[in-house]
Design a protein around this motif. Structure first.
Motif, PDB file in Angstrom:
ATOM      1  N   LYS A  77       0.810  -1.227  -0.016  1.00 14.50           N
ATOM      2  CA  LYS A  77      -0.001  -0.074   0.012  1.00 14.50           C
ATOM      3  C   LYS A  77       0.905   1.364  -0.113  1.00 14.50           C
ATOM      4  O   LYS A  77       0.694   2.030  -0.862  1.00 14.50           O
ATOM      5  CB  LYS A  77      -0.894   0.008   1.335  1.00 14.50           C
ATOM      6  CG  LYS A  77      -2.174  -0.856   1.172  1.00 14.50           C
ATOM      7  CD  LYS A  77      -3.110  -0.646   2.297  1.00 14.50           C
ATOM      8  CE  LYS A  77      -3.559  -1.739   2.801  1.00 14.50           C
ATOM      9  NZ  LYS A  77      -4.361  -1.444   4.071  1.00 14.50           N
ATOM     10  N   GLU A  80       2.280   2.060  -3.451  1.00 15.96           N
ATOM     11  CA  GLU A  80       1.190   2.439  -4.166  1.00 15.96           C
ATOM     12  C   GLU A  80       1.021   4.084  -4.057  1.00 15.96           C
ATOM     13  O   GLU A  80       1.076   5.019  -4.719  1.00 15.96           O
ATOM     14  CB  GLU A  80      -0.188   1.839  -3.940  1.00 15.96           C
ATOM     15  CG  GLU A  80      -0.784   1.127  -5.150  1.00 15.96           C
ATOM     16  CD  GLU A  80      -2.252   0.637  -4.846  1.00 15.96           C
ATOM     17  OE1 GLU A  80      -2.350  -0.262  -3.840  1.00 15.96           O
ATOM     18  OE2 GLU A  80      -3.170   1.253  -5.317  1.00 15.96           O
ATOM     19  N   VAL A  81       0.861   4.443  -2.765  1.00 18.95           N
ATOM     20  CA  VAL A  81       0.912   5.939  -2.383  1.00 18.95           C
ATOM     21  C   VAL A  81       2.069   6.680  -2.966  1.00 18.95           C
ATOM     22  O   VAL A  81       1.709   7.634  -3.721  1.00 18.95           O
ATOM     23  CB  VAL A  81       0.819   5.954  -0.901  1.00 18.95           C
ATOM     24  CG1 VAL A  81       0.865   7.439  -0.512  1.00 18.95           C
ATOM     25  CG2 VAL A  81      -0.396   5.243  -0.227  1.00 18.95           C
ATOM     26  N   THR A  84       1.774   6.896  -6.612  1.00 17.85           N
ATOM     27  CA  THR A  84       1.052   7.895  -7.016  1.00 17.85           C
ATOM     28  C   THR A  84       1.350   9.647  -7.006  1.00 17.85           C
ATOM     29  O   THR A  84       1.068  10.037  -7.657  1.00 17.85           O
ATOM     30  CB  THR A  84      -0.390   7.870  -5.926  1.00 17.85           C
ATOM     31  OG1 THR A  84      -0.854   6.730  -6.120  1.00 17.85           O
ATOM     32  CG2 THR A  84      -1.605   8.874  -6.644  1.00 17.85           C
ATOM     33  N   ARG A  88       2.186  12.207  -9.947  1.00 18.03           N
ATOM     34  CA  ARG A  88       1.784  13.521  -9.850  1.00 18.03           C
ATOM     35  C   ARG A  88       2.641  14.789  -9.838  1.00 18.03           C
ATOM     36  O   ARG A  88       2.566  15.651 -10.413  1.00 18.03           O
ATOM     37  CB  ARG A  88       0.989  14.077  -8.710  1.00 18.03           C
ATOM     38  CG  ARG A  88      -0.203  13.224  -8.476  1.00 18.03           C
ATOM     39  CD  ARG A  88      -1.325  13.767  -8.636  1.00 18.03           C
ATOM     40  NE  ARG A  88      -2.264  12.724  -8.887  1.00 18.03           N
ATOM     41  CZ  ARG A  88      -3.652  12.987  -9.540  1.00 18.03           C
ATOM     42  NH1 ARG A  88      -3.954  14.211  -9.733  1.00 18.03           N
ATOM     43  NH2 ARG A  88      -4.480  12.034  -9.900  1.00 18.03           N
ATOM     44  N   LEU A  95      -2.630  17.151  -4.896  1.00 16.32           N
ATOM     45  CA  LEU A  95      -3.527  16.046  -4.811  1.00 16.32           C
ATOM     46  C   LEU A  95      -4.355  16.350  -3.508  1.00 16.32           C
ATOM     47  O   LEU A  95      -4.075  16.600  -2.505  1.00 16.32           O
ATOM     48  CB  LEU A  95      -2.851  14.709  -4.649  1.00 16.32           C
ATOM     49  CG  LEU A  95      -3.488  13.261  -4.431  1.00 16.32           C
ATOM     50  CD1 LEU A  95      -4.220  13.221  -5.676  1.00 16.32           C
ATOM     51  CD2 LEU A  95      -2.358  12.474  -3.909  1.00 16.32           C
ATOM     52  N   LEU A  96      -5.696  16.111  -3.695  1.00 20.11           N
ATOM     53  CA  LEU A  96      -6.569  16.276  -2.510  1.00 20.11           C
ATOM     54  C   LEU A  96      -6.755  14.900  -1.958  1.00 20.11           C
ATOM     55  O   LEU A  96      -7.158  13.914  -2.767  1.00 20.11           O
ATOM     56  CB  LEU A  96      -8.169  16.918  -2.934  1.00 20.11           C
ATOM     57  CG  LEU A  96      -8.053  18.499  -3.109  1.00 20.11           C
ATOM     58  CD1 LEU A  96      -9.581  18.642  -3.843  1.00 20.11           C
ATOM     59  CD2 LEU A  96      -7.817  19.020  -1.807  1.00 20.11           C
ATOM     60  N   ALA A  97      -6.704  14.659  -0.843  1.00 19.51           N
ATOM     61  CA  ALA A  97      -7.007  13.647  -0.326  1.00 19.51           C
ATOM     62  C   ALA A  97      -7.811  13.600   1.156  1.00 19.51           C
ATOM     63  O   ALA A  97      -7.622  14.460   1.895  1.00 19.51           O
ATOM     64  CB  ALA A  97      -5.551  12.740   0.090  1.00 19.51           C
ATOM     65  N   ASP A  98      -8.598  12.589   1.360  1.00 20.12           N
ATOM     66  CA  ASP A  98      -9.297  12.342   2.599  1.00 20.12           C
ATOM     67  C   ASP A  98      -8.729  11.136   3.434  1.00 20.12           C
ATOM     68  O   ASP A  98      -8.581  10.293   2.818  1.00 20.12           O
ATOM     69  CB  ASP A  98     -10.809  12.238   2.339  1.00 20.12           C
ATOM     70  CG  ASP A  98     -11.566  13.251   1.480  1.00 20.12           C
ATOM     71  OD1 ASP A  98     -12.293  12.837   0.934  1.00 20.12           O
ATOM     72  OD2 ASP A  98     -11.105  14.390   1.680  1.00 20.12           O
ATOM     73  N   PHE A  99      -8.426  11.836   4.610  1.00 18.17           N
ATOM     74  CA  PHE A  99      -7.843  10.513   5.646  1.00 18.17           C
ATOM     75  C   PHE A  99      -8.565  10.550   6.998  1.00 18.17           C
ATOM     76  O   PHE A  99      -9.062  11.601   7.332  1.00 18.17           O
ATOM     77  CB  PHE A  99      -6.161  10.861   5.506  1.00 18.17           C
ATOM     78  CG  PHE A  99      -5.814  12.245   6.289  1.00 18.17           C
ATOM     79  CD1 PHE A  99      -5.747  13.251   5.568  1.00 18.17           C
ATOM     80  CD2 PHE A  99      -5.568  12.194   7.553  1.00 18.17           C
ATOM     81  CE1 PHE A  99      -5.082  14.541   6.077  1.00 18.17           C
ATOM     82  CE2 PHE A  99      -5.255  13.443   8.156  1.00 18.17           C
ATOM     83  CZ  PHE A  99      -5.096  14.747   7.377  1.00 18.17           C
ATOM     84  N   ARG A 108      -9.626  16.591   5.026  1.00 14.20           N
ATOM     85  CA  ARG A 108      -9.282  16.823   3.843  1.00 14.20           C
ATOM     86  C   ARG A 108      -7.790  17.453   3.902  1.00 14.20           C
ATOM     87  O   ARG A 108      -7.553  18.550   4.542  1.00 14.20           O
ATOM     88  CB  ARG A 108     -10.041  17.704   2.811  1.00 14.20           C
ATOM     89  CG  ARG A 108      -9.823  17.587   1.457  1.00 14.20           C
ATOM     90  CD  ARG A 108     -10.924  18.111   0.645  1.00 14.20           C
ATOM     91  NE  ARG A 108     -11.969  16.921   0.729  1.00 14.20           N
ATOM     92  CZ  ARG A 108     -13.080  16.926   0.246  1.00 14.20           C
ATOM     93  NH1 ARG A 108     -13.582  18.109  -0.337  1.00 14.20           N
ATOM     94  NH2 ARG A 108     -14.061  15.941   0.210  1.00 14.20           N
TER      95      ARG A 108
END
Lengths: 197, 131
Positions: A77, A80-81, A84, A88, A95-99, A108
């Motif tokens: 995982k 993968e991050v 990504t 970008r 990048l907008l990310a919700d965690f 956000r």
């Protein structure tokens, strides 16, 4: 198909593996009992104890296997991050990310174009790496984890073989014992009858 | 699980050769691997189904930016990219499912062979069925 005097065939004929003693295969129960000086009961007790010891080691190895099997998807995982983020990098978009901040609560974050990532190494230590270094490190960790898992699986297979050999040995000694008692039962009355007459 | 020959009735002196022992060991290994594979296949099927559902939801939804889970976070990713990613994941999972099923079939046939050999030699003295 005569039984040979020494085990032939597969490369798994080790006397022990990483501290696990191998279970010696018994060609003939009678010879084994006379050579070792054991009687049936003590031989059975010895092998039962061996079996218990094997089970203890098996529990330990299974726990280690579960840990590794949980660790590997984690590392994948992370990879993968990082991948990504790297993808970008060129575009300049953020990048907008919700965690998850807490159970059921998400926040956000806006992740700017960046060259470096921080990796959590454990023991309250987090280090900053460039994306390439991070990818290399994570890939190394993944390779090591997979290699360890392979060795562990081989250990477990070896252990299970020894457990099987020991179980078969116990069954054979038991059967031999039953057979001996039957034979004795048959001959003793006959001997008494012969003495009487 | 496999039980070894506790032949209580005859108490016969059935000779077990090293080759027999190796066959029994192999059978045991195959049996364990078979159970692991069944679990893995179940997981892979679930993953396939989930990806299928996700793909369908995506088609139905209107949004331009989709929250796609990477690791522990949900990244806002444009729709086409998400579609592509889901397709790739579906293919990978499907292929892995196929491999697992092939391995399972091969193991089942190997076990059947070994059963034949072992039952031929030991008849009632050995039990190779699941309990």
């Amino acid at each position: 198909m005569s039984s040979s005097s020494s085990p032939s065939g597969s490369g798994a004929d080790l006397s022990e593996r990483r501290g696990i003693p191998a279970a010696k295969f018994i060609q003939d129960v009678e010879t084994y009992l006379s050579q070792s000086g054991f009687d049936s009961n003590s031989a059975l007790a010895f092998h039962q104890e061996r079996l218990q010891q094997y089970k203890v080691v098996e529990m330990k190895l299974l726990a280690q296997q579960r840990d590794l099997q949980a660790k590997i998807p984690d590392i994948e995982k992370c990879l993968e991050v990082v991948a990504t983020l790297e993808a970008r990098k060129g575009t300049g978009e953020s990048l907008l990310a919700d965690f998850e901040v807490s159970e059921g609560i998400y926040s956000r974050a806006c992740i700017e174009d960046t060259d470096s990532v921080c990796l959590w190494l454990g023991a309250n230590v987090m280090l900053e790496y460039s994306c390439e270094e991070a990818t290399t490190l994570l890939k190394n960790n993944l390779e090591n984890a997979k290699a360890s898992l392979e060795v562990l699986v081989a250990d477990l297979q070896f252990l299970r073989d020894q457990v099987t050999v020991t179980q078969v040995t116990i069954a054979r000694i038991y059967n031999y014992d039953v057979h001996q008692r039957r034979v004795k039962q048959v001959t003793t009355p006959t001997a008494i009858a012969a003495a009487d007459s | 699980m496999m039980q070894q020959g506790k032949s209580s009735s005859s108490g016969s002196e059935m000779q077990v050769t090293w080759e027999d022992q190796q066959n029994i060991n192999t059978f045991s290994r195959l049996n364990n691997r078979f159970h692991e594979l069944e679990d893995d296949i179940k997981l892979a099927k679930e993953k396939c189904d989930n990806l299928e559902d996700a793909g369908n939801e995506l088609i139905l939804s209107d949004e331009e930016m989709v929250r796609f889970q990477i690791g522990e976070v949900f990244a806002h990713i444009p729709r086409e990219e998400v579609e592509t990613k889901i397709e790739e994941m579906k293919e990978a999972t499907f292929k892995s499912l196929e491999n697992l099923q092939h391995e399972k079939e091969s193991i089942v046939s190997q076990m059947a062979e070994l059963k034949k050999v072992l039952y031929a030699k030991f008849k009632d003295s050995i039990n190779l069925e699941e309990d």
